[in-house]
Design an enzyme around this catalytic site. Structure first.
Site, PDB file in Angstrom:
ATOM      1  N   ASN A 101      25.789  74.054  63.484  1.00 59.04           N
ATOM      2  CA  ASN A 101      24.586  74.503  64.169  1.00 59.04           C
ATOM      3  C   ASN A 101      24.179  75.773  63.427  1.00 59.04           C
ATOM      4  OD1 ASN A 101      22.572  75.520  65.737  1.00 59.04           O
ATOM      5  ND2 ASN A 101      23.680  75.384  67.676  1.00 59.04           N
TER       6      ASN A 101
ATOM      7  N   GLU B  11      24.755  67.612  62.040  1.00 58.23           N
ATOM      8  CA  GLU B  11      23.928  68.725  62.529  1.00 58.23           C
ATOM      9  C   GLU B  11      23.938  68.721  64.056  1.00 58.23           C
ATOM     10  OE1 GLU B  11      19.808  68.276  61.441  1.00 58.23           O
ATOM     11  OE2 GLU B  11      19.309  70.315  62.068  1.00 58.23           O
TER      12      GLU B  11
HETATM   13  C1  DQA Z   1      19.418  76.271  67.974  1.00 57.99           C
HETATM   14  C2  DQA Z   1      17.913  76.039  67.826  1.00 57.99           C
HETATM   15  C3  DQA Z   1      17.315  76.991  66.812  1.00 57.99           C
HETATM   16  O1  DQA Z   1      15.919  76.786  66.690  1.00 57.99           O
HETATM   17  C4  DQA Z   1      17.546  78.426  67.241  1.00 57.99           C
HETATM   18  O2  DQA Z   1      17.047  79.314  66.267  1.00 57.99           O
HETATM   19  C5  DQA Z   1      18.982  78.701  67.538  1.00 57.99           C
HETATM   20  C6  DQA Z   1      19.722  77.721  68.326  1.00 57.99           C
HETATM   21  C7  DQA Z   1      20.038  75.385  69.069  1.00 57.99           C
HETATM   22  O3  DQA Z   1      21.244  75.260  69.101  1.00 57.99           O
HETATM   23  O4  DQA Z   1      19.304  74.846  69.908  1.00 57.99           O
HETATM   24  O5  DQA Z   1      19.506  79.742  67.200  1.00 57.99           O
HETATM   25  O6  DQA Z   1      20.048  75.947  66.759  1.00 57.99           O
END
Ligand code: DQA
Length: 151
Positions: A74, A98
Protein backbone atom coordinates in the site's frame (compact mmCIF):
# COMPACT_ATOMS: atom_id res chain seq x y z
CA UNK A 1 8.26 -21.19 3.90
CA UNK A 2 6.55 -18.35 2.05
CA UNK A 3 8.22 -14.96 2.58
CA UNK A 4 5.92 -11.96 2.21
CA UNK A 5 7.05 -8.35 2.45
CA UNK A 6 4.25 -5.97 3.45
CA UNK A 7 5.10 -2.36 2.63
CA UNK A 8 3.08 0.62 3.81
CA UNK A 9 3.90 4.05 2.46
CA UNK A 10 3.45 7.63 3.63
CA UNK A 11 1.00 8.49 6.40
CA UNK A 12 0.02 4.88 7.03
CA UNK A 13 1.90 5.09 10.33
CA UNK A 14 -0.98 7.41 11.32
CA UNK A 15 -3.65 4.71 10.97
CA UNK A 16 -6.19 4.91 13.76
CA UNK A 17 -5.69 8.67 14.08
CA UNK A 18 -5.84 9.68 10.44
CA UNK A 19 -9.34 10.18 8.97
CA UNK A 20 -10.77 7.12 10.78
CA UNK A 21 -14.01 7.23 8.78
CA UNK A 22 -12.00 6.48 5.64
CA UNK A 23 -9.09 4.46 6.96
CA UNK A 24 -10.50 2.79 10.08
CA UNK A 25 -9.71 2.99 13.76
CA UNK A 26 -6.99 0.39 14.08
CA UNK A 27 -3.35 1.45 14.43
CA UNK A 28 -0.73 0.06 12.08
CA UNK A 29 0.92 -1.81 14.98
CA UNK A 30 -2.32 -3.56 15.86
CA UNK A 31 -3.02 -4.30 12.22
CA UNK A 32 0.42 -5.88 11.88
CA UNK A 33 -0.23 -7.95 15.03
CA UNK A 34 -3.54 -9.08 13.54
CA UNK A 35 -1.79 -10.16 10.34
CA UNK A 36 0.83 -12.03 12.35
CA UNK A 37 -1.91 -14.01 14.13
CA UNK A 38 -3.70 -14.53 10.81
CA UNK A 39 -0.63 -16.20 9.32
CA UNK A 40 0.34 -18.18 12.42
CA UNK A 41 0.87 -21.87 11.62
CA UNK A 42 0.59 -21.14 7.89
CA UNK A 43 4.27 -21.51 7.10
CA UNK A 44 4.53 -17.82 6.26
CA UNK A 45 7.09 -15.25 7.34
CA UNK A 46 5.90 -11.65 7.24
CA UNK A 47 8.35 -8.76 6.94
CA UNK A 48 6.66 -5.42 7.74
CA UNK A 49 8.01 -2.12 6.51
CA UNK A 50 6.54 1.36 6.75
CA UNK A 51 8.15 4.57 5.59
CA UNK A 52 7.15 8.11 4.77
CA UNK A 53 10.11 8.39 2.37
CA UNK A 54 10.06 7.27 -1.23
CA UNK A 55 13.80 6.47 -1.32
CA UNK A 56 13.58 4.24 1.76
CA UNK A 57 10.74 2.32 0.17
CA UNK A 58 12.80 1.89 -3.00
CA UNK A 59 15.81 0.67 -0.96
CA UNK A 60 13.57 -1.82 0.85
CA UNK A 61 12.20 -3.13 -2.46
CA UNK A 62 15.75 -3.56 -3.78
CA UNK A 63 16.80 -5.39 -0.63
CA UNK A 64 13.95 -7.87 -1.20
CA UNK A 65 15.55 -9.08 -4.44
CA UNK A 66 16.10 -12.84 -4.32
CA UNK A 67 14.90 -12.98 -0.70
CA UNK A 68 11.16 -12.36 -0.81
CA UNK A 69 8.53 -14.43 -2.65
CA UNK A 70 5.84 -11.79 -2.89
CA UNK A 71 5.33 -8.11 -2.06
CA UNK A 72 2.08 -6.64 -0.76
CA UNK A 73 2.20 -2.87 -1.03
CA UNK A 74 0.00 0.00 0.00
CA UNK A 75 2.12 2.85 -1.29
CA UNK A 76 -0.29 5.50 0.05
CA UNK A 77 -0.22 8.69 -2.01
CA UNK A 78 2.97 7.55 -3.77
CA UNK A 79 0.71 5.12 -5.62
CA UNK A 80 -0.57 8.00 -7.66
CA UNK A 81 2.70 9.53 -8.84
CA UNK A 82 5.78 7.45 -8.05
CA UNK A 83 7.32 6.20 -11.26
CA UNK A 84 10.39 5.40 -9.14
CA UNK A 85 8.47 2.85 -7.04
CA UNK A 86 6.93 1.43 -10.21
CA UNK A 87 10.46 1.03 -11.64
CA UNK A 88 11.84 -0.46 -8.41
CA UNK A 89 9.13 -3.14 -8.36
CA UNK A 90 9.85 -3.87 -12.01
CA UNK A 91 13.59 -4.05 -11.32
CA UNK A 92 13.33 -6.78 -8.71
CA UNK A 93 10.56 -8.57 -10.66
CA UNK A 94 8.97 -9.89 -7.46
CA UNK A 95 5.25 -10.63 -7.84
CA UNK A 96 3.37 -7.73 -6.26
CA UNK A 97 -0.15 -7.24 -4.93
CA UNK A 98 -1.49 -3.70 -4.54
CA UNK A 99 -3.65 -2.91 -1.51
CA UNK A 100 -5.63 0.16 -0.52
CA UNK A 101 -7.83 0.51 2.51
CA UNK A 102 -10.23 2.78 0.65
CA UNK A 103 -11.73 2.42 -2.81
CA UNK A 104 -9.40 4.75 -4.67
CA UNK A 105 -11.68 4.61 -7.71
CA UNK A 106 -14.65 6.26 -6.04
CA UNK A 107 -12.70 9.09 -4.43
CA UNK A 108 -11.02 12.23 -5.79
CA UNK A 109 -9.90 12.08 -9.40
CA UNK A 110 -6.21 12.37 -8.43
CA UNK A 111 -6.46 9.03 -6.59
CA UNK A 112 -7.85 7.21 -9.58
CA UNK A 113 -4.52 6.63 -11.24
CA UNK A 114 -2.17 3.99 -9.90
CA UNK A 115 1.44 3.56 -10.96
CA UNK A 116 1.52 0.25 -9.06
CA UNK A 117 -1.41 -1.39 -10.88
CA UNK A 118 0.37 -1.84 -14.24
CA UNK A 119 3.13 -3.94 -12.66
CA UNK A 120 0.96 -5.75 -10.08
CA UNK A 121 -0.52 -9.24 -10.36
CA UNK A 122 -3.70 -7.68 -9.02
CA UNK A 123 -5.10 -5.28 -6.49
CA UNK A 124 -7.50 -5.16 -3.55
CA UNK A 125 -9.10 -1.89 -2.53
CA UNK A 126 -12.08 -0.70 -0.52
CA UNK A 127 -12.16 -3.47 2.11
CA UNK A 128 -10.30 -1.60 4.83
CA UNK A 129 -7.79 -3.59 6.85
CA UNK A 130 -9.31 -6.87 5.58
CA UNK A 131 -7.65 -6.02 2.26
CA UNK A 132 -4.31 -7.13 3.70
CA UNK A 133 -5.71 -10.53 4.71
CA UNK A 134 -7.32 -10.91 1.29
CA UNK A 135 -3.96 -10.05 -0.26
CA UNK A 136 -2.21 -12.68 1.86
CA UNK A 137 -4.79 -15.26 0.74
CA UNK A 138 -4.29 -14.16 -2.87
CA UNK A 139 -0.51 -14.46 -2.44
CA UNK A 140 -0.83 -18.02 -1.15
CA UNK A 141 -3.16 -19.00 -3.99
CA UNK A 142 -0.97 -17.30 -6.59
CA UNK A 143 2.18 -19.07 -5.44
CA UNK A 144 0.31 -22.38 -5.17
CA UNK A 145 -0.85 -21.82 -8.73
CA UNK A 146 2.71 -21.37 -9.87
CA UNK A 147 3.47 -24.67 -8.21
CA UNK A 148 0.68 -26.15 -10.31
CA UNK A 149 -2.57 -26.01 -8.34
CA UNK A 150 -4.53 -22.76 -8.64
CA UNK A 151 -8.22 -23.64 -8.70
C1 DQA B 1 -4.57 4.82 0.45
C2 DQA B 1 -5.25 5.69 -0.61
C3 DQA B 1 -4.32 6.80 -1.06
O1 DQA B 1 -4.95 7.62 -2.03
C4 DQA B 1 -3.94 7.67 0.12
O2 DQA B 1 -3.03 8.67 -0.29
C5 DQA B 1 -3.40 6.88 1.26
C6 DQA B 1 -4.09 5.65 1.63
C7 DQA B 1 -5.52 3.74 1.00
O3 DQA B 1 -5.05 2.81 1.63
O4 DQA B 1 -6.74 3.85 0.82
O5 DQA B 1 -2.45 7.27 1.91
O6 DQA B 1 -3.48 4.16 -0.13
Amino acid sequence: MLKILIINGPNLNMLGVREPKIYGEMSLNLLEDELKSYTKNKNIVLDFFQSNHEGEIIDKIHSAYDKIDIIIINAGALTHYSIAIHDALKSVAIPTIEVHLSNIYNREEFRQQSFIAPIAIGGIYGFGKDGYKLAIDAAIRYLDGKAGGLN
